[in-house]
Design an enzyme around this catalytic site. Structure first.
Site, mmCIF file in Angstrom:
data_model
loop_
_atom_site.group_PDB
_atom_site.id
_atom_site.type_symbol
_atom_site.label_atom_id
_atom_site.label_comp_id
_atom_site.label_asym_id
_atom_site.label_seq_id
_atom_site.Cartn_x
_atom_site.Cartn_y
_atom_site.Cartn_z
ATOM 1 N N GLY A 26 -5.288 3.204 -1.024
ATOM 2 C CA GLY A 26 -6.513 2.429 -0.773
ATOM 3 C C GLY A 26 -7.518 2.478 -1.920
ATOM 4 C CB CYS A 76 -7.889 6.014 -0.407
ATOM 5 S SG CYS A 76 -6.770 7.341 -0.073
#
Ligand code: 5GP
Length: 345
Positions: free
Chosen positions: A183, A186
């Site tokens: 992500g 992330c």
């Protein structure tokens, strides 16, 4: 300790090879898919792209726009029951085919999920979402939700390996969400060293899921329409987007102005920002595994969506796929050591 020697690939490691085609124009390409599910008896038709269940992406405002285009929004789990009521009062029921109710695996989550679903029986999708889908507790939770809601379409994740996809499907999931670490906001790979390059995760997990009659969502890591095409080419049944849909009018939050340019906040759901907002801070035993960033303000999401769908149609014409359904079959990936020409970036 053991080392697996097979090189695993991400979107940046491949391109799709063009193929002879009889298609005259991208207008001939259909992006709709018709799906049946492993457990649920619902039939679903739509464009299999999902806005991620993040604060600034999976909003009610996003769902209003995307559902009209048959694109799904996984609504984030932090809306109150009252907010849900107001939202549902203002949505045509047919559009609820494109809305998923997200939940974590806590006791309160489970009660809230039941209460939301009671508000309107036309809500079909449940998205059970945890950062680490490998725990026994998570599998038990999926089993319980399936028992309580025999006919809902259950999404469960995240995992990145075939054996866990199979376990979740057998435990009651219709669709397994795939992605650990790719992500845009992330930091799991940095904080933990754990992860799996997304393209290989899709190829391996799709193979496992399709063998059992289940489906997968590729979740995270798409930065361009080309990445979305690669995810579908690799075998994803759905593709979930966070960052690519952030920064719009529908993302909520304020516009920040700096040196005459406009930005919007975007943050991971396990970032310190999200934890402070929703649970009063980062608990002592855990580290934040998400970033907080400012992304350029991009106006109405409808224009971005059109750009994405146009890109996908174009991919299909390059490989001769008249429907998105045919894209995987028509995809040959080539391994590459370059992507776009950045001379003017
Ligand atoms: P993107 O499309 O922005 O690359 O990825 C979106 C996905 O990133 C989400 O659907 C979710 O799976 C994941 N994600 C969102 N917030 C966080 C976070 O704070 N930490 C981690 N590890 N992943 C996150």
């Amino acid at each position: 300790m053991r080392i697996e020697q097979d090189l695993k690939l991400g979107f940046k490691d491949v391109m799709i090879r063009p193929k002879r085609s009889t298609l005259k124009s991208r207008a001939e390409v259909g992006l709709d898919r018709d799906y049946k599910f492993l457990h649920s008896s619902y039939k679903w038709k739509g464009i299999p792209i999902i806005a991620a269940n993040m604060d600034t992406v999976g909003t009610f405002e996003m769902a209003k726009v995307l559902s009209a285009k048959k694109v799904v929004t996984a609504i984030h789990k932090h809306y109150s029951l009252t907010e849900w009521k107001t939202f549902l009062d203002n949505m045509p029921e047919a559009h609820l085919d494109y809305v998923a109710v997200s939940t974590g695996t806590g006791l309160e989550d489970s009660e809230k999920l039941e209460n939301i679903l009671k508000l309107n029986s036309k809500l079909k999708f449940i998205c059970i979402d945890v950062a680490n889908g490998y725990s026994e507790h998570f599998v038990n939770f999926v089993e319980n939700v399936r028992e309580k809601f025999p006919n809902k379409i259950i999404i469960a994740g995240n995992v990145v390996t075939g054996e866990m996809v199979e376990e979740l499907l057998i435990s009651g999931a219709d669709i397994v969400k795939v992605g650990i670490g790719p992500g845009s906001v992330c930091t799991t790979r940095v904080k933990t060293g754990v992860g799996y390059p997304q393209l290989s995760a899709i190829i391996e997990c799709a193979d496992a899921a399709h063998g059992l009659g289940g489906q997968i969502i590729s979740d995270g890591g798409c930065t361009t329409p080309g990445d979305i095409a690669k995810a579908f080419g690799a075998g994803a049944d759905f593709v979930m987007l966070g960052g690519m849909l952030a920064g719009h009018d529908e993302s909520g939050g304020d516009i920040v102005e700096k040196n005459g340019e406009k930005f919007k906040h975007f943050y991971g759901m396990s970032s310190a920002t999200a934890m402070e907002k929703h649970v009063g801070g980062v608990a002592e035993y855990r580290a934040s595994e998400g970033k907080t960033v400012e992304v350029p303000y991009r106006g109405a999401v409808q224009d971005t969506l059109q750009d994405i769908l146009g890109g996908l149609r174009s991919t299909c014409t390059y490989v001769g796929a008249s429907r998105l359904k045919e894209l995987t079959k028509r995809t040959t990936f080539i391994r590459v050591a370059e992507q776009e020409n950045k001379v003017y970036n």
